[in-house]
Scaffold this active site. Sequence first.
Site, mmCIF file in Angstrom:
data_model
loop_
_atom_site.group_PDB
_atom_site.id
_atom_site.type_symbol
_atom_site.label_atom_id
_atom_site.label_comp_id
_atom_site.label_asym_id
_atom_site.label_seq_id
_atom_site.Cartn_x
_atom_site.Cartn_y
_atom_site.Cartn_z
ATOM 1 N N GLU A 127 46.141 45.116 27.090
ATOM 2 C CA GLU A 127 46.003 45.955 28.273
ATOM 3 C C GLU A 127 45.072 47.121 27.944
ATOM 4 O O GLU A 127 45.226 47.715 26.890
ATOM 5 C CB GLU A 127 47.357 46.512 28.721
ATOM 6 C CG GLU A 127 47.241 47.233 30.066
ATOM 7 C CD GLU A 127 48.596 47.703 30.624
ATOM 8 O OE1 GLU A 127 49.617 47.615 29.923
ATOM 9 O OE2 GLU A 127 48.596 48.162 31.761
ATOM 10 N N ALA A 268 53.831 52.015 23.822
ATOM 11 C CA ALA A 268 54.296 50.653 23.599
ATOM 12 C C ALA A 268 53.691 49.740 24.651
ATOM 13 O O ALA A 268 53.089 50.220 25.616
ATOM 14 C CB ALA A 268 55.813 50.574 23.671
ATOM 15 N N MET A 269 53.847 48.440 24.464
ATOM 16 C CA MET A 269 53.219 47.477 25.363
ATOM 17 C C MET A 269 54.156 46.315 25.676
ATOM 18 O O MET A 269 54.744 45.729 24.782
ATOM 19 C CB MET A 269 51.910 46.985 24.711
ATOM 20 C CG MET A 269 51.132 46.010 25.554
ATOM 21 S SD MET A 269 50.651 46.748 27.141
ATOM 22 C CE MET A 269 50.730 45.313 28.187
ATOM 23 N N GLU A 270 54.213 45.979 26.975
ATOM 24 C CA GLU A 270 55.222 45.044 27.486
ATOM 25 C C GLU A 270 54.831 43.572 27.431
ATOM 26 O O GLU A 270 55.365 42.776 28.218
ATOM 27 C CB GLU A 270 55.529 45.425 28.942
ATOM 28 C CG GLU A 270 54.384 45.159 29.958
ATOM 29 C CD GLU A 270 53.492 46.356 30.237
ATOM 30 O OE1 GLU A 270 53.388 47.247 29.374
ATOM 31 O OE2 GLU A 270 52.883 46.395 31.333
ATOM 32 N N ASN A 271 53.954 43.142 26.524
ATOM 33 C CA ASN A 271 53.570 41.726 26.431
ATOM 34 C C ASN A 271 54.789 40.814 26.606
ATOM 35 O O ASN A 271 55.837 41.069 26.037
ATOM 36 C CB ASN A 271 52.972 41.435 25.058
ATOM 37 C CG ASN A 271 52.027 42.520 24.608
ATOM 38 O OD1 ASN A 271 51.053 42.800 25.284
ATOM 39 N ND2 ASN A 271 52.335 43.155 23.498
ATOM 40 N N HIS A 303 61.772 51.119 29.185
ATOM 41 C CA HIS A 303 60.548 50.992 29.990
ATOM 42 C C HIS A 303 59.889 49.627 29.785
ATOM 43 O O HIS A 303 59.610 48.909 30.753
ATOM 44 C CB HIS A 303 59.585 52.119 29.607
ATOM 45 C CG HIS A 303 58.295 52.125 30.362
ATOM 46 N ND1 HIS A 303 58.091 52.883 31.488
ATOM 47 C CD2 HIS A 303 57.136 51.454 30.160
ATOM 48 C CE1 HIS A 303 56.865 52.686 31.940
ATOM 49 N NE2 HIS A 303 56.252 51.819 31.155
ATOM 50 N N GLU A 304 59.658 49.256 28.538
ATOM 51 C CA GLU A 304 58.957 47.983 28.286
ATOM 52 C C GLU A 304 59.831 46.804 28.715
ATOM 53 O O GLU A 304 59.335 45.818 29.261
ATOM 54 C CB GLU A 304 58.557 47.849 26.810
ATOM 55 C CG GLU A 304 57.756 49.025 26.249
ATOM 56 C CD GLU A 304 56.568 49.455 27.097
ATOM 57 O OE1 GLU A 304 55.997 48.615 27.811
ATOM 58 O OE2 GLU A 304 56.211 50.653 27.054
ATOM 59 N N HIS A 307 59.644 46.324 32.449
ATOM 60 C CA HIS A 307 58.384 45.721 32.881
ATOM 61 C C HIS A 307 58.500 44.202 33.053
ATOM 62 O O HIS A 307 57.688 43.602 33.762
ATOM 63 C CB HIS A 307 57.269 45.991 31.864
ATOM 64 C CG HIS A 307 56.439 47.213 32.139
ATOM 65 N ND1 HIS A 307 55.964 47.534 33.384
ATOM 66 C CD2 HIS A 307 55.975 48.192 31.307
ATOM 67 C CE1 HIS A 307 55.244 48.659 33.304
ATOM 68 N NE2 HIS A 307 55.237 49.071 32.053
HETATM 69 N N1 TRP Z 1 51.545 49.177 29.785
HETATM 70 C C1 TRP Z 1 51.831 50.100 28.713
HETATM 71 C C2 TRP Z 1 53.073 50.847 29.156
HETATM 72 O O1 TRP Z 1 53.037 51.704 29.989
HETATM 73 C C3 TRP Z 1 50.721 51.067 28.453
HETATM 74 C C4 TRP Z 1 49.801 50.746 27.328
HETATM 75 C C5 TRP Z 1 50.133 50.439 26.076
HETATM 76 C C6 TRP Z 1 48.391 50.821 27.336
HETATM 77 N N2 TRP Z 1 49.029 50.309 25.312
HETATM 78 C C7 TRP Z 1 47.953 50.519 26.049
HETATM 79 C C8 TRP Z 1 47.452 51.096 28.293
HETATM 80 C C9 TRP Z 1 46.612 50.523 25.737
HETATM 81 C C10 TRP Z 1 46.112 51.090 27.988
HETATM 82 C C11 TRP Z 1 45.684 50.789 26.710
HETATM 83 O O2 TRP Z 1 54.135 50.538 28.793
HETATM 84 ZN ZN ZN Z 2 54.493 50.920 31.445
#
Ligand code: TRP
Ligand code: ZN
Length: 879
Positions: A127, A268-271, A303-304, A307
């Site tokens: 993302e 963090a990232m919701e993959n 949060h993640e 998502h």
């Molecule tokens: N979707 C992620 C969140 O809000 C945000 C995010 C994580 C992100 N890493 C990123 C956005 C890198 C842009 C680039 O939980």
């Molecule tokens: Zn988010």
Amino acid sequence: MKKGVSAKAIYRKDYTAFPWKIERVELRFSIGDSFTRVCTSMQLKSKTRGSGNQHLELDGKDLDLRSISIDGTKLGESSYEISGERMRISDLPERCVLDTEVHIKPAENTALEGLYKAGDFLLTQCEAEGFRKITWFPDRPDVMTCYSVQIEADAAIYPVLLSNGNAVDSGTSEGGRHWVRWEDPYPKPSYLFALVAGDLAHIEDHFLTRSGRDVTLKVYVENENIDRCDHAMESLINAMKWDEDRFGLEYDLDIYNIVATNDFNMGAMENKSLNIFNSKYVLASPDTATDADYQGIEGVIGHEYFHNWTGNRVTCQDWFQLTLKEGLTVFRDEEFSADMQSRAVKRIQDVRDLRDRQFPEDAGPMAHPIQPDRYIKINNFYTATVYQKGAAIIRMYHTLLGEQGFQKGMRLYFERHDGQAVSCDDFLAAMADANSTDLDRFGRWYSQSGTPEVTVETRHDESSGNFHVVLSQSTPPSHDQAEKVPLVIPFAMGLLNPDGSEVQLQLEGEPEAGGTTRLLLLEKESQCFSFINVQQTVVPSLLRDFSAPVKVHYPWTVQELSHLIAHDPDTFARWEATQTLAQMCILEQVQSRADGKEMLLEPGLLAAFSGLLADRAVDPALLAEAMILPAEDYLAEQMVVIDVDGIHAARQFIRTELARALSVPFRQRFSQLNDGARYNKSPQAIAERSLKNVCLSYLVKATDGDHLAHAQFVGSDNMTDTLAGLRGLVLEGSTGAADALKTFEKKWKDDALVMDKWFAMQAIMPAHDTVQQVRKLMKHPAFSIRNPNKVRSLIGVFSMLNPTGFHTPDGSAYRFHADQVIALDAINPQMAARMASAFNRWARYDGERKALMKQQLKRIAAVPGLSSDTSEIVSSALK
Ligand code: TRP
Ligand code: ZN
């Protein structure tokens, strides 16, 4: 405006659907020493009718293209065209298979987007537009497809190979290599793709969903961190349970993996089924993490996880809809934390965060609606506006429709859109249709930037008992929008009698009274609401529970605010009264100081604080929140021309005077709470620590405070208290400060997250020469400009949270900061752009500082080859 920059802007109105369906995609990764080979196979089907002459557009960046073929036939260089990040292939049949092979170099990827190396392992961040750095693909959120992913690598270096979905097959190959194949049964956009390869340890637990699915939960970390994962796991289980109970939403796969890394641009990232986290939001033990860290972990893990429904199952049509998933998911994580801890305290913290970060953004050169109209780099729009104001707007749906109506809307939203990529309009329509109501005017919140201001006028007609409230709204013009329209503002209020009891509120025309808090709906520029049967002299309690993200203007007297502080049953409004009173007092002293007059402590503020400290019925955490004075930057926002030194001096003056006048009760409270009990993480214990440490922060300003801080620093069994002790010593410039910092450094030098705190503690020193210390610290072996957490804790804290240090009159800190932005831009443009925004409010300062900041902005703008990320921020600041 620079021509090249404006040319690259993307507009929301230009959206068109992607003309191809990707029926499935197969990715094969072969991880080598110097490069990784990625083979991609896509099954394509045109969505436009008619035969022949179809063309396809793909995104790619920094890819070494080795081969490309259609239906097994290699394409010659004349059959496709690459310009910038776009590839265009013409004359395709309606159905075909596209195969590509590219080589990428994760070890050289310092931007931390795409596939990159972090420590000894490899991981991805896709993302918003990172997938294009892995392979040629339509890298846009409305292209959803099923992924099959094979990863092959050296088994000794990369024993763990992870991707989304289920591990369906694995085996060994020649030369000590092995492979695993993952299949994700849910179609998803490319930004949710993830891959992790390395030597990671993990803890495991299970969650049984309410329909009986046994989900295996794993948290992966580097070996030395394996004993710090329990809180993250506990938070995940709580989040899964909470989403079932409150939203009726269940997890939809058999596996949920979390991987922690020290090298991450964001939180963090919701993959899908493979969340990747900044280790700051995973790792915790009592001796290394503060109470705030524990709460941060719970919030981000939630949060993640949330998502998975709001973001993954239903995703965004295009990046202009980012708040569709982020605003909604922040609202959900706020509610989760509120249900897990103290709702009242959480609400105050969220409002403070919104006002300290989002309000200034909305008043600055990057002001944008939660659904922007244009952007150059989408990475620059992961903002407090899209996230926190977005959540505040979702909260207003909840306020207007009630919990039941809101949940009805959510159910319809999923019923209609599960598996789709949709827009904010679709969300609004689901909420409106489920409740048979019209929300069209409410929809203006999506398209208007700026913080609305509500002016309140009251008139009490004592003979008739009528109490008139006139609410008027206006939103100041912002750089992106000159004209503003009235919004739908839910405004909650009550009235307090002289004895502190609440008035039963009855609006004119109503047959009977309907409660002590009423939600007034302000929809026009100005409206009058009349309460009847108000017999006594009352004090209004305004914007209860912060029912809308607005600023309120009302001509408060000290007496009225004191009355609210003593009696208001709405915890938000009561806290707000303390902040308003403190703000009035501090800003008055800023003026006195500027006029060359003596500064004074307002007796009303002293009396209010004294009363609060004596009130044993108040939740200690709420009391702590009440006694934290408004932040310097928040106070700065209230001034036309910001007087940096005046604000610091006045705020410190008030703190010191309060500390002196109330040293006895502060000391009493502190001693009572400092009872030698061993650490535990119950909400009660957290509340007591927060009050104890606020008391300590005042006591260090009184005579023997140093000793208390030192004793706590030495004797504490948890990081919250250790850090509060250290902060007391350092911020007061105590003689023991240098030794304490050394002791701390010696103990924690190998712990990345704890060293972040050590750097931040020194970056925040409010002195004009702090910049020299920061410069020195950049040479410390634990610092690296390549690591975003280090950049944030040293450079970010200094430039964004230390106004005295940053706004040194000679401009040396501005020069230093611009140097760092320029250096960072060549390494990690996303981080550079974030850091560059420290200059955003330059025009609000006095003449000298203004000129010095502008000079640095121009210097950054003139750097040859500057990234479009940083360029977008600095050119908007210079406009
Ligand atoms: N979707 C992620 C969140 O809000 C945000 C995010 C994580 C992100 N890493 C990123 C956005 C890198 C842009 C680039 O939980
Ligand atoms: Zn988010």
